[in-house]
Design a protein around this motif. Sequence first.
Motif, mmCIF file in Angstrom:
data_model
loop_
_atom_site.group_PDB
_atom_site.id
_atom_site.type_symbol
_atom_site.label_atom_id
_atom_site.label_comp_id
_atom_site.label_asym_id
_atom_site.label_seq_id
_atom_site.Cartn_x
_atom_site.Cartn_y
_atom_site.Cartn_z
ATOM 1 N N LEU A 447 0.835 -1.198 0.000
ATOM 2 C CA LEU A 447 0.000 0.000 0.000
ATOM 3 C C LEU A 447 0.867 1.244 0.000
ATOM 4 N N LEU A 448 1.933 1.232 0.764
ATOM 5 C CA LEU A 448 2.848 2.372 0.800
ATOM 6 C C LEU A 448 3.611 2.501 -0.518
ATOM 7 N N ARG A 449 4.117 1.374 -0.998
ATOM 8 C CA ARG A 449 5.013 1.393 -2.164
ATOM 9 C C ARG A 449 4.269 1.668 -3.461
ATOM 10 N N GLU A 450 3.050 1.120 -3.586
ATOM 11 C CA GLU A 450 2.347 1.197 -4.868
ATOM 12 C C GLU A 450 1.228 2.225 -4.897
ATOM 13 N N ARG A 451 0.890 2.804 -3.748
ATOM 14 C CA ARG A 451 -0.173 3.803 -3.741
ATOM 15 C C ARG A 451 0.263 5.096 -3.051
ATOM 16 N N VAL A 555 12.655 15.187 10.207
ATOM 17 C CA VAL A 555 13.311 13.911 9.931
ATOM 18 C C VAL A 555 13.138 13.538 8.464
ATOM 19 N N SER A 556 14.243 13.315 7.772
ATOM 20 C CA SER A 556 14.178 12.939 6.360
ATOM 21 C C SER A 556 13.788 11.476 6.226
ATOM 22 N N LEU A 557 12.925 11.211 5.250
ATOM 23 C CA LEU A 557 12.513 9.834 4.962
ATOM 24 C C LEU A 557 13.313 9.261 3.797
ATOM 25 N N ARG A 558 14.371 9.952 3.371
ATOM 26 C CA ARG A 558 15.089 9.607 2.156
ATOM 27 C C ARG A 558 15.483 8.142 2.104
ATOM 28 N N TYR A 559 16.214 7.669 3.089
ATOM 29 C CA TYR A 559 16.750 6.314 3.029
ATOM 30 C C TYR A 559 15.670 5.266 3.253
ATOM 31 N N ALA A 560 14.658 5.608 4.041
ATOM 32 C CA ALA A 560 13.542 4.676 4.237
ATOM 33 C C ALA A 560 12.788 4.471 2.935
ATOM 34 N N ILE A 561 12.584 5.548 2.167
ATOM 35 C CA ILE A 561 11.877 5.460 0.885
ATOM 36 C C ILE A 561 12.715 4.681 -0.131
ATOM 37 N N LEU A 562 14.005 4.989 -0.202
ATOM 38 C CA LEU A 562 14.879 4.285 -1.133
ATOM 39 C C LEU A 562 14.887 2.784 -0.855
ATOM 40 N N GLY A 566 13.203 0.090 -3.190
ATOM 41 C CA GLY A 566 14.312 -0.508 -3.923
ATOM 42 C C GLY A 566 14.884 0.378 -5.004
ATOM 43 N N ILE A 567 14.767 1.690 -4.823
ATOM 44 C CA ILE A 567 15.236 2.626 -5.849
ATOM 45 C C ILE A 567 16.762 2.614 -5.915
ATOM 46 N N ASP A 568 17.296 2.512 -7.112
ATOM 47 C CA ASP A 568 18.739 2.518 -7.326
ATOM 48 C C ASP A 568 19.232 3.959 -7.256
ATOM 49 N N LEU A 569 19.935 4.294 -6.174
ATOM 50 C CA LEU A 569 20.375 5.671 -5.959
ATOM 51 C C LEU A 569 21.355 6.115 -7.034
ATOM 52 N N SER A 594 9.523 11.749 -12.902
ATOM 53 C CA SER A 594 8.969 10.732 -13.798
ATOM 54 C C SER A 594 9.795 9.451 -13.754
ATOM 55 N N TRP A 595 11.103 9.595 -13.608
ATOM 56 C CA TRP A 595 11.935 8.401 -13.494
ATOM 57 C C TRP A 595 11.590 7.638 -12.222
ATOM 58 N N ILE A 596 11.403 8.350 -11.121
ATOM 59 C CA ILE A 596 11.014 7.694 -9.858
ATOM 60 C C ILE A 596 9.657 7.017 -10.022
ATOM 61 N N MET A 597 8.693 7.730 -10.626
ATOM 62 C CA MET A 597 7.364 7.165 -10.830
ATOM 63 C C MET A 597 7.439 5.917 -11.713
ATOM 64 N N SER A 598 8.253 5.953 -12.749
ATOM 65 C CA SER A 598 8.362 4.786 -13.625
ATOM 66 C C SER A 598 8.964 3.598 -12.879
ATOM 67 N N TRP A 599 9.884 3.867 -11.979
ATOM 68 C CA TRP A 599 10.455 2.800 -11.143
ATOM 69 C C TRP A 599 9.360 2.201 -10.256
ATOM 70 N N LEU A 600 8.521 3.044 -9.681
ATOM 71 C CA LEU A 600 7.461 2.569 -8.788
ATOM 72 C C LEU A 600 6.378 1.802 -9.545
ATOM 73 N N TYR A 601 6.253 2.045 -10.846
ATOM 74 C CA TYR A 601 5.242 1.351 -11.649
ATOM 75 C C TYR A 601 5.667 -0.069 -12.010
ATOM 76 N N VAL A 602 6.944 -0.378 -11.943
ATOM 77 C CA VAL A 602 7.432 -1.679 -12.425
ATOM 78 C C VAL A 602 6.750 -2.854 -11.732
ATOM 79 N N PRO A 603 6.699 -2.916 -10.382
ATOM 80 C CA PRO A 603 6.026 -4.065 -9.759
ATOM 81 C C PRO A 603 4.540 -4.148 -10.102
ATOM 82 N N ILE A 604 3.899 -3.007 -10.320
ATOM 83 C CA ILE A 604 2.487 -3.013 -10.703
ATOM 84 C C ILE A 604 2.344 -3.616 -12.098
#
Length: 937
Positions: A447-451, A555-562, A566-569, A594-604
Amino acid sequence: MAEFDSEERIGRLLQTLLDTYEPCYGLGSMTVSVYDTAWVACISKTVSGCSQWLFPSSFLYVLQAQLPDGGWTAHAGQECSDETDGILSTMAATYCLIQHAKTPLQLKHIPAEALAESIRTALASLDLMLQSWRVGNSKAVGFEVLAPSLLNLLEEEGHFFAFPGKEHLLHVRDQKLARVSPELLYKSSPSALLHSLEAFHYRKDISYDRFAHQKVGGSMMASPSATASYLIRCKTWDDEAEAYLRLVLSNGHGCGLGGVPSAYPSTNFELTWVVSTLLEAGLWTPDLDERYAAKILTMLEDSRRLGGGLVGFAPGIEPDLDDSAKSSIIFSLLGRRGFSSQIVENFDSAQCLKTYKGERNPSLTANCNALLSVLLDLDDSRPYQSRYLPIQKITRFICDSWWNTSGPLNDKWNLSPFYPAMLMVQSLMELLHKWHDGNLPELESALLRERVIPTLFQCLGQLLQSQNPDGSWGNRGPREETSYAIVALTNLVSLAPNQYLETEIMSAIHCGRSFLKQSAVGIAEYLWIEKVTYASENLAEAYVIAALQGSAHKVSLRYAILHLCGIDLEELEHVAALAESGLIPDDDTSLVISWIMSWLYVPILQRMLGKPASGSYQDTAFRWMVPNSRVVSPLSPKDLLDIITASILVDDLANLVDECMAPGNHKLNIILADAFHAATIHANEHAQATTNGETHGVQAFEPPKANGKSTLLTNGVSVEEACHGQCNGMVTPSNHSTVERTLFTFLDFFDTSDATRKGSEADRRSLQSEVKRYISAQLCRVSLFEEQVHRNQVVCDGMVPQEGAEPPLHDITRERSGTLTGLPLLFAFTICLTSPKGRESFRNVWQKYMADEVSNSIATVFHLEQAADQMRLCLPTSRLELMAAEHSSALIPYEKQRLRLALKHLERTVEDKEVLGAVELVTGMAEFTARLFTVDW
């Protein structure tokens, strides 16, 4: 410019609220409404046996607010961008003038001829408004019952109106009132319909005297127009209702000049919105707490007692989700225990929480406030784990609202798309921080990752893209809309997965704040929706203060989100560097997001297509994400996912043919044609099973023909024979399940997707035609390949091959290779998917011709640029592609000119924005992909 003192400014704002508070009635700063004022002006009273208009100043206010064209806006001559405002205001004002013309009473000094002329021009203006009224776009509170009621009242006066949206309006009215009876309105518990009681003014079967027990402070649910209707229809005069209206005239925004607002008082609404906005922005200081907290909490506690533990927009008014949630948030942020469990229990429904129990369409923003109230509640007896179900339900509703929305978000309480964006960001970012802190371990990571995370990144992209050059946002009310956007961005800073995006966000905030500091103060911005739109100085001031001085989570969520996604930094930094380089003009932050969004679309996409993801999934998604982020009205994520899926399937089929054309793959045409025939049968059987036998998809395939004759395969077998299994005794290889499966998936998708369901019959036929064209082009490509193989074999055997005629360059670039790009098929699919409510997208011969021209020109330009790139990189290519590449330098400018000309013709003749947006999207995708040919991607 003087230094900004936020604490002093907050103190003034809170003191203004409390100073205008009337213990008996409350407070309110909503701007004047012509609609409500017209109703108040219709009240007459008999005094000492003589009838007189009770509020002549209200009639004069309405009369003086009439525009030169005969109509009214909601705000007494001030510019209004909402068409329903003008229609309701003109209806009510016209009815008011007719009543005064019939019975002048004490206002005999107004010339009858002048009043008659005002009525004549008003009726003419109203008719023009109604002819162009887009009823389905209306958001005004209760418009579906108010407008038909006023039409009935005008008909009683002999004025009838016919307009295109009337049938739809009456249908919506009937749906709304199907569950309502007079007895329901008379009952002791209040109903939200009482706020629009004037909608029943024409109903002679309803006894208004029986509503007397429903009054709160003399009003009908704090509505001047509803109270006016009640007072007009009552057989027994109600002094309390008269006293209420006199108070509204003197204490409301009209300042005794005759005008009244759409609601008064609005005590809890204004108080909770102002205080919660300041608290959420982190601007509440100990001094403010000492001076104001106790009094504010006491006022809200008193309202809760009157509302059975919940809160309405004013004391004693029916409780609602929005005001209750805001009040609970204030309790939590001031260190008290909230009451979110009671809120969920009272407003719960199957998919979300309802603003009122009888609400027809749920509110996105009310659910955002509800989610925030649950997350912030300090009720120690209920750990976060016990709130998991309502949190997940509301979160899904919020994200699904985004997932299914094309263009900017809309809400029923505010015209600005940045208002729901702000509340959505605040609530979902709070959810992420609670998850990050370990308070929501049971929350589904999918739910977090795909929505949740895609929703937030999409919102971030739209906010950054929509900022105006002067640093502002929006065009309805730049100060308040800009404040909404800045508050949202302030909350999104901690989401940034790299330094590049964080810098871009902070830069946008800085430019927005500079705009606010330099812009004029005190100009009303009519963004809020009641029966008509209104502005509130108190709310606007609170949002401006929060935007200028507010802060959010540190508090930054940067590393938790990555990690979660599974985003390739390293790849992300490569994209950021490309964005900064300027090699792809005008695609800076949208490129990264858009690159981040396209990465998030892959598992969907992987789950949808039922096979392991490949790198091409993200590449394809990325090529569509970037142009979609730049169009005026972006497609919904759901529709965009369908287009990306279609694009992947088109590429999969082309790639399969490429693989099959490797050396050693013999009898390929027979395999492909036979598999296509079998897949067509299976797809149609599947379509019949899923649509109760009414298939509307792929028809029986007719193989391609050249010059009217069947195309011959190697050894003299025709495609036609291969398609029907007539191979003259030749054994067709049986091991072609991969080919058949790929074809079946391709055909099944284009037969049963949303595009097929949404499109008009004509658009669906175009899509079917392009599906067959694409398959035919692939088979022709294989035929040419086998012909070349045969020619080479003849040479190897020492024989001289017979020279065939070289196909014309026009056929290579436009008819043959252009179709092979798949773009005409994707164009037809996108048009079908965005078809305006089932209507034909291109409605005459000229539009159809230009649409075909645009589609083919997009494909031709793309093909030529692709061929030129292959030659530049010395990649292997066919002799026909080589021919196209050799002429590309001359052909590309020419074909681009043709495309621009066709687009201009289409834009001039097609009115539907959805259709033009689809054309813009496909054009943009082709152009962006061509840009990628020229850079190191």
